[in-house]
Each structure stands twice: as structure tokens, then as C-alpha cells.
Design a protein around this motif. Structure first.
Motif, short mmCIF file in Angstrom:
data_model
loop_
_atom_site.label_atom_id
_atom_site.label_comp_id
_atom_site.label_asym_id
_atom_site.label_seq_id
_atom_site.Cartn_x
_atom_site.Cartn_y
_atom_site.Cartn_z
N CYS A 177 4.75 -13.04 -18.89
CA CYS A 177 3.62 -13.26 -19.80
C CYS A 177 2.61 -12.14 -19.57
O CYS A 177 2.45 -11.66 -18.45
N CYS A 178 1.95 -11.75 -20.62
CA CYS A 178 0.93 -10.71 -20.54
C CYS A 178 -0.34 -11.20 -21.20
O CYS A 178 -0.28 -12.03 -22.10
N THR A 179 -1.45 -10.66 -20.77
CA THR A 179 -2.69 -10.94 -21.48
C THR A 179 -3.56 -9.70 -21.44
O THR A 179 -3.38 -8.82 -20.60
N TRP A 180 -4.49 -9.65 -22.35
CA TRP A 180 -5.46 -8.56 -22.35
C TRP A 180 -6.65 -8.99 -21.51
O TRP A 180 -7.17 -10.09 -21.69
N LEU A 181 -7.05 -8.12 -20.62
CA LEU A 181 -8.15 -8.44 -19.72
C LEU A 181 -9.27 -7.43 -19.91
O LEU A 181 -9.02 -6.22 -19.92
N GLU A 182 -10.47 -7.93 -20.05
CA GLU A 182 -11.63 -7.06 -20.20
C GLU A 182 -12.40 -7.10 -18.89
O GLU A 182 -12.88 -8.17 -18.50
N ALA A 235 -14.63 -1.33 -16.45
CA ALA A 235 -13.29 -0.73 -16.37
C ALA A 235 -12.55 -0.81 -17.70
O ALA A 235 -11.44 -0.31 -17.81
N GLY A 236 -13.14 -1.43 -18.68
CA GLY A 236 -12.52 -1.47 -20.00
C GLY A 236 -11.45 -2.55 -20.14
O GLY A 236 -11.36 -3.46 -19.33
N ARG A 237 -10.65 -2.35 -21.17
CA ARG A 237 -9.67 -3.36 -21.55
C ARG A 237 -8.29 -2.88 -21.12
O ARG A 237 -7.94 -1.73 -21.35
N ALA A 296 -9.07 -9.30 -10.56
CA ALA A 296 -9.41 -8.14 -9.74
C ALA A 296 -10.64 -8.36 -8.85
O ALA A 296 -10.76 -7.77 -7.80
N ALA A 297 -11.53 -9.19 -9.30
CA ALA A 297 -12.77 -9.33 -8.55
C ALA A 297 -12.58 -10.27 -7.37
O ALA A 297 -11.95 -11.32 -7.48
N ALA A 298 -13.14 -9.88 -6.26
CA ALA A 298 -12.96 -10.69 -5.06
C ALA A 298 -13.69 -12.01 -5.18
O ALA A 298 -14.84 -12.07 -5.57
N LEU A 337 -10.34 -16.25 -13.84
CA LEU A 337 -10.62 -14.82 -13.92
C LEU A 337 -11.75 -14.51 -12.95
O LEU A 337 -12.49 -15.41 -12.53
N GLY A 338 -11.89 -13.25 -12.60
CA GLY A 338 -12.97 -12.85 -11.73
C GLY A 338 -14.30 -12.90 -12.46
O GLY A 338 -14.35 -12.99 -13.69
N PRO A 339 -15.39 -12.81 -11.71
CA PRO A 339 -16.71 -12.92 -12.34
C PRO A 339 -17.01 -11.78 -13.31
O PRO A 339 -17.84 -11.94 -14.19
N GLN A 340 -16.33 -10.64 -13.16
CA GLN A 340 -16.59 -9.51 -14.03
C GLN A 340 -15.59 -9.45 -15.19
O GLN A 340 -15.58 -8.48 -15.92
N GLN A 341 -14.76 -10.47 -15.30
CA GLN A 341 -13.65 -10.35 -16.23
C GLN A 341 -13.73 -11.36 -17.37
O GLN A 341 -14.33 -12.43 -17.22
#
Lengths: 333, 403
Positions: free
Chosen positions: A293-298, A302-304, B148-150, B322-326
């Protein structure tokens, strides 16, 4: 006053330096010290490796536009076959052949995709590997112009004759492939590879096709037309006989493709399907996916980016096995 | 009853409005005409709404009545109750019988039988704390998730029972046969439009890989797969349970131990800290397909819960963190799945900590579920006077926890 000193003449070294090394891909002569071919920029390490082998490795072209999944496919294929769980086993030749495998698996383990392959040939990953089959009698005698599988002992006295084949599979940039297909002589190495490869795997993004986009279909048709043109120009006949595996990638996002790739091609990649039927003899459609499975992460700052959530390879080995079967048919084993 | 009253009220208002319009036309009184017209419109809208909110189609089985049965509505016939209880136990709905709202309807033998089944099929996860991480790495540097965020959460988990095995095809068939896909009370209202699309390969309600509303022969004890998060949730509700939260799931698998009150020791795998592929159905270690839920017993957790790693991913109640920045770049939020499956390739994705995500309407070939229920929702011991509590009685927390 000058003094004389005795200096041994390294005649062997001199002789070796003087003799040119033919590039593995384009056969151009290069000096022994050169790292890349002066004509096509393919790494000369391949030529050095090939010189040390009893059999000349065959080339299998991995083709497809940018983003179709060539790097991930090739990296996963290497990793899956280098584990001892499959009846096919791969042994990498040279450290440079392991780089792609390492980069791919490390990135996927971090839930990332590997970095995009650079456009310059120096940035490409070249895989030179030896493939063993567990069934000793399965590999064929040599074909003219093709490699003769060797026969040697591995794993101690208990193992019997272990035939193997050597393949070179480059991971080229999709932009370079399409650039060469559309504007010949832009990337000489691509053209030479297309001309000299024994078989080809064309990767087509099934997720885009399932969303109704025609881009992957057009890109595949361009590659196929180039393959046809190169083969028919050099040989006889009007039909391309080179084995061609058309692999739909990212089928985790197109479940219908997983069930019946050929029907998916007929419906969603009509041009490619029709072209294959008319111009190719040995072709087959496959469905493959690496991630579940994949998802788009913002991410702020660091962008998308596209994030693979887990690795569940399906259909990776089958096209490769099919290619091997075509190159070394079972009937002759 | 309520619906009949609504219909009667609408009919009366409609009649009065018609009379108003008639009088208005007769006397040519504009206000009367307008009032009558407004009344007619109101009646039409009210009637439409009443029809839209009509009760869902009746369920074939009378079992759901037991959930809401009050003391006054209890079946008078003891034999009927016995049959009902027997049937519910056969359907693995022991948790429903032991809920405090229902337990008062049981005889002592029935209560004990339900308790026995509960203890046989569910493992108790004791109260305590568990550490969840999404910093990408666990304490030994192992990658634990894609965010990604700790971040690290130390979560207190109340005592909970977790199914020893994932829900099987056989168990799920009971849910389907009992009309689970038609009983809309089991489904969240926002999912009602999607329920019609949750069909098998032949168009019948059921998991994606079934045919004609049934699983394939020989697959009775395989975990049910091809179910969305909503189907898992509905089935859990029907069983009188719920999906486990991420913290509950991880606690059951990691079995954390607090050493000096602050430090926690958590296992990476249910059996210990190193991956032993012979204990789990993962890529390269099993037959490359789903196996029966009772297999790989050596991989069970300390609490006796099977296949927390391998075979099928399991839906959790929680959202994918998700992380706090995501944030999600596009698409719907994901639900959390844990545990890895038969085709999980990477070792670091087969740990107890690793969390993956999936779209809640996805019906994958390798995602199943198991159910949980908090001990606070159950009555597990007879009070001192040996009489079962009445349906509306509130057992104290102490009584429950000191079972």
C-alpha cells in the motif's frame, strides 16, 4: 653528474596497458585504466568482469518511462533471488552489482522509495549477476551468439554439476530511454543496449492506466517500436522474435490487473496490446507489485512524497523466469 | 409504534391543510391558501423524512434482541432463552452474553459456560503501560514505522481480553448468515452507502474472495480476509466485542514489563527479541499463503495469543499515526494495521511495534482481524449472594477486576 639506476621493465604491465579493452555494451576500444567507455559511458568494469568469465554474459534490457518502477523492480528481484528461498538463485558479480540491491532494500525498509536514477549513464546501476538453477539438467546447450552456461561445482562435494548463466541488466534512467527512443543518438549506450540485448522487460505503470491515463501506453508503444526497428534493421523477417515481457507494475493499486494482466492490457493499454500482437512473437503480460500500500505524505518543510507503507512483493520473479525460459528453453534441457 | 404516531400526525396535518386550501378557494382568502400550501409542503417533507429514517430491514435471526432486552422484555419461556443462549454460544458470541446488560438473563450454568468459552477463546492482557513509537526506530535502533517525526507514547492500557486467534471464515460466516450485512444497526451510519458494495466475487454480501456468500471448501479455519475495516468493526459488534486499539494490540504482543517503575522491557516479537522465522508465517518461511489460525503455536505470545506476527495483518481500531509535522498529501486517512502477513518481506516490518496503514474500505487478500473487549464491559464473577446481577445493575469495577 648523472648516475645510472637499474629499473625493471614491467613488460607485462606495459603490454596490458597497451592492449585496448572492448566495451561490453558498444564494443568500442578503451584504455585499460578507463573507468567508463569513452563512447557510450558504460562502466568498463563490465568488460573486465566479462573477460574473466568463460561465457560472455547476455544482456537483458529493463525498459520503461521514468517512475515506472525499474529501480525498485530490479533491486527487489536481486534481493529476492539472493535469498535461498527460491529455486533460482542470483550471485552478484562485483560490488557495483550489489549497490542497487542495497539501496532499494534499505530505502524500502525506511518506508521510502529509492532515489530517482540520474539521467547520466555514470549514475546508472549495472547489474552483472550469475544465475543458478537448482535443477542441474535444466539449462540448455549454447545457442549461436549466446552464452553457453558453464558447469561447475558449488557448495562442496555434495552438490552436483550446477549450470549457471550470466546476465547483465542495467537500471537506466527512464528519461534517457525515452529521449533515445524519440531522438536517436542522444544516448548511445541506450541504443547499443537495445540493439544487443537478448531479451527485454518493459515496465508499465498499471496504477496510472487504471486511472484512465494513456501516458504509460504511449511510452510502451514507443519503446516497442524502437525495439522492432532495431531488430528488423539488422536481421531478416518482419516479425520481432526477441522475447519480450511486459510487466504491469504497481498493481497493488490496480487489483483487476493482478487477476488477468492480458485482459487488463487489452482494456487499458490497447495500443501496446495491439502492437505486440502484430509485431512480436514471443511476448507475455505480467503483473507485479513490490509494496502492499502507498500513500501520499505531506511533511512540513520537506514537501510531498509517496510513501510505501509495507513491502509485499508479488509477481516479481515470474517475468524474469519467463525470460530465462525463453533464453534457455526447457525442452532443450 | 413511534412510526405509526408520526404517520397519524402527518395525515391529520395534511387533512387540515387541505381544508384550509378548500376554504381559501371558496372564500378567496389568500392567507388561508398560502397557509394551506405551506402545510402541505411540510407534511410532504415530514412524510419523506419518516420513510427515509424507517427501521432497517429486520434481521433474520432474533439474536440482536438479546442485546437490548430489558428486564421487563425478557422471554417468558425459559426454553426459548436456553435455545437462544445455546445458539449464541455456538456463534462465539460469549462476550455478548457476559455483558452486564445481558448477563441477568442467564442461568448460572449458562453464565459459567459463557465464561468458560470466553477464557478458552480469549487471552487476558493485564492492565499496565506500553510504549508505542513512531520515531522510525525502537530502542534498539530498529525501524518501527513510516512516520518521520520522532514521537513516543507511553500509554496506560486497561485490562482487556483479546481473541487468541484471528476471526476465521467459519466464524465470519455466522455473521453473514445471521444477516450482518443487512442489520444496519451494526454499521456506522456514514458507511451505509458503502455496505451495498461490500460483496463477494458473485455479488453476494460477504468478503471479497468468497463465492455465493460462502467461503471456499476447506477454508473453515483460515482467517477471514478480504474484509474492510468497516466489515471487521460490524462483525466485532455483532460478536459483542470491538476491534483492539493499537496500544492494546501492541501490549498483548510485546508483553511489556516495568522493571523499576519507569523503565520498560518490551519484546520485539511475541516470543522474544530475535526474529525466528520458524515461529511465524512470513515471506520465505511459510507456504506463501494464509494458513489456519491455530498453526505456528510456538510463535504465540506470553498471554497465549496466536499469530500476532505473520499470517495476516490485523485491523486495529486506531487511525494510522502520522508525525506531528505530517499530513496526508491526498486521499482518505488510513486505519492502522499490525502484525505482518504471510507475504511480509522485510524483517523490520514483522515486529510487534511496526505499524502500517490501509484505507478503511480496502479489502485485501492479507488483512484480517481479531476482536477485543475490555474487562470493564463484562461481568465475569458471580456476586457474593450467588445471584446474577439484573440487566440494569451496575457491577462495581472492583468486582470485575478481581475476577
Amino acid at each position: 653528474m648523472t648516475r645510472g639506476a637499474l629499473q625493471p621493465m614491467k613488460s607485462d604491465d606495459l603490454a596490458q596497458s597497451a592492449s585496448p579493452v572492448a566495451c561490453y555494451v558498444c564494443q568500442a576500444a578503451n584504455t585499460r585504466e578507463a573507468e567508463y567507455c569513452r563512447r557510450c559511458s558504460a562502466p568498463l568494469a563490465l568488460a573486465h568482469q566479462a573477460l574473466g568469465q568463460r561465457q560472455r554474459p547476455q544482456m537483458v534490457a529493463i525498459l520503461g518511462p521514468s517512475g515506472s518502477g525499474k529501480t525498485v523492480y530490479l533491486g527487489m528481484l536481486m534481493d529476492m533471488l539472493s535469498r535461498e528461498t527460491h529455486r533460482l538463485q542470483i550471485v552478484a558479480r562485483g560490488a557495483f552489482s550489489i549497490g542497487l540491491q542495497q539501496a532499494t532494500v534499505s530505502a524500502l525498509a525506511r518506508c521510502e522509495f529509492p532515489a530517482k536514477t540520474g539521467s547520466e549513464p555514470e549514475c546508472w546501476n549495472w547489474m552483472h549477476c550469475e544465475i543458478h538453477h537448482n535443477i542441474a539438467a535444466e539449462l540448455p546447450p549454447s545457442r549461436e551468439g549466446h552464452a553457453r552456461p558453464g558447469s561447475r561445482k558449488r557448495g562442496g562435494a555434495a552438490s552436483g554439476p550446477d549450470p549457471s548463466v550470466e546476465l547483465v541488466m542495467p537500471d537506466m534512467a527512464g528519461e534517457a530511454i525515452l529521449e533515445e527512443v524519440e531522438h536517436p543518438q542522444t544516448f548511445h549506450v541506450v541504443r547499443e543496449l537495445l540493439r544487443n540485448s537478448a531479451a527485454a522487460l518493459v515496465l508499465i505503470d498499471a496504477s496510472e492506466l487504471a486511472r484512465g491515463q494513456r501516458g504509460p501506453d504511449f511510452a510502451a508503444m514507443k519503446v516497442l517500436s524502437c525495439l522492432r526497428e532495431l531488430e528488423l534493421r539488422g536481421g531478416e523477417g518482419r516479425i520481432v522474435r526477441r522475447p519480450l515481457a511486459l510487466v504491469f507494475t504497481k498493481v497493488d493499486q490496480a487489483e483487476v490487473c493482478r487477476r488477468n494482466p492480458e485482459e487488463f492490457a487489452r482494456v487499458h493499454a490497447t495500443g501496446t496490446w495491439q502492437y505486440c500482437r502484430q509485431e512480436f512473437v514471443d511476448y507475455a503480460f505480467f503483473a507485479a507489485s513490490v509494496v502492499g500500500c502507498c500513500t501520499w505524505l505531506e511533511t512540513r518543510g520537506a514537501g510531498r512524497r509517496r510513501m510505501p507503507l509495507r513491502v509485499e512483493p508479488h509477481g516479481i520473479v515470474e517475468p524474469f523466469e519467463w525470460i530465462l525460459e525463453k533464453l534457455y528453453p526447457a525442452g532443450r534441457r | 409504534m413511534q412510526r405509526h404516531q408520526d404517520k397519524l400526525r402527518c395525515a391529520t396535518i395534511g387533512l387540515l391543510c387541505l381544508l384550509c386550501i378548500g376554504f381559501g378557494l371558496y372564500a378567496w382568502q389568500l392567507p388561508m391558501l398560502i397557509g394551506g400550501a405551506v402545510g402541505i409542503v411540510y407534511t410532504a417533507v415530514a412524510t419523506t423524512l419518516a420513510l427515509c429514517h424507517a427501521d432497517p430491514p429486520p434481521v433474520e435471526t432474533p439474536l440482536p434482541h438479546a442485546v437490548t432486552a430489558s428486564a421487563a422484555d425478557r422471554p417468558a419461556d425459559t426454553d426459548d432463552t436456553a435455545v437462544l443462549v445455546r445458539r449464541m454460544l455456538a456463534q462465539s458470541r460469549h462476550a455478548l452474553l457476559l455483558r452486564k446488560q445481558v448477563v441477568g438473563n442467564l442461568s448460572q450454568d449458562q453464565f459459567l459456560e459463557a465464561c468458560e468459552q470466553l477464557h478458552a477463546r480469549m487471552g487476558l492482557v493485564p492492565e499496565g503501560e506500553v510504549i508505542l513509537r513512531n520515531d522510525g526506530n525502537d530502542e534498539e535502533g530498529e525501524f518501527a514505522g513510516p512516520a518521520a517525526a520522532a514521537a513516543e507514547w507511553r500509554i496506560h492500557v486497561a485490562p482487556v481480553f483479546l481473541d487468541c486467534c484471528a476471526v476465521t471464515n467459519r466464524q465470519y460466516y455466522e455473521f453473514v448468515a445471521a444477516g450482518g450485512y443487512r442489520d444496519m444497526t451494526l454499521w456506522d451510519q456514514q458507511t451505509w452507502p458503502a455496505v451495498l458494495d461490500l460483496v463477494d466475487q458473485t455479488g453476494k454480501p460477504g468478503p471479497a474472495f468468497w463465492q455465493h456468500g460462502r467461503y471456499l471448501p476447506g477454508e473453515d479455519d483460515l482467517p477471514v480476509v478480504g474484509v474492510s475495516w468497516y466489515e471487521a468493526q460490524a462483525c466485532a459488534r455483532w460478536l459483542g466485542k470491538r476491534l483492539p486499539t493499537g496500544a492494546e494490540w501492541v501490549k498483548a504482543a510485546c508483553w511489556p514489563v516495568a522493571t523499576d517503575g519507569t523503565a520498560m522491557i518490551q519484546r520485539r516479537f511475541p516470543w522474544g527479541d530475535s526474529l525466528d522465522r520458524s515461529r511465524a508465517n512470513l515471506w520465505g518461511s511459510g507456504p506463501n499463503r494464509v494458513v489456519a489460525v491455530g498453526e505456528f503455536p510456538s510463535g504465540a505470545s506470553v498471554g497465549g495469543i496466536y499469530q500476532m506476527v505473520g499470517n495476516v495483518w490485523e485491523w486495529n481500531a486506531s487511525d494510522f499515526r502520522l508525525g506531528p509535522q505530517q499530513s496526508y498529501g491526498s486521499g482518505a486517512p488510513l486505519k492502522s494495521i499490525r502484525g505482518g502477513a504471510f507475504d511480509t518481506y522485510l524483517d523490520n516490518q514483522a515486529t510487534c511495534q511496526f505499524e502500517s496503514g490501509e484505507y478503511p474500505l480496502s479489502r485485501r487478500h492479507n488483512i484480517g482481524f481479531r476482536c477485543a473487549i475490555g474487562t470493564c464491559d463484562l461481568v465475569l464473577a458471580l456476586p457474593r449472594n450467588e445471584a446474577l446481577p439484573m440487566a440494569d445493575a451496575e457491577p462495581s469495577t472492583c468486582e470485575v477486576l478481581h475476577v
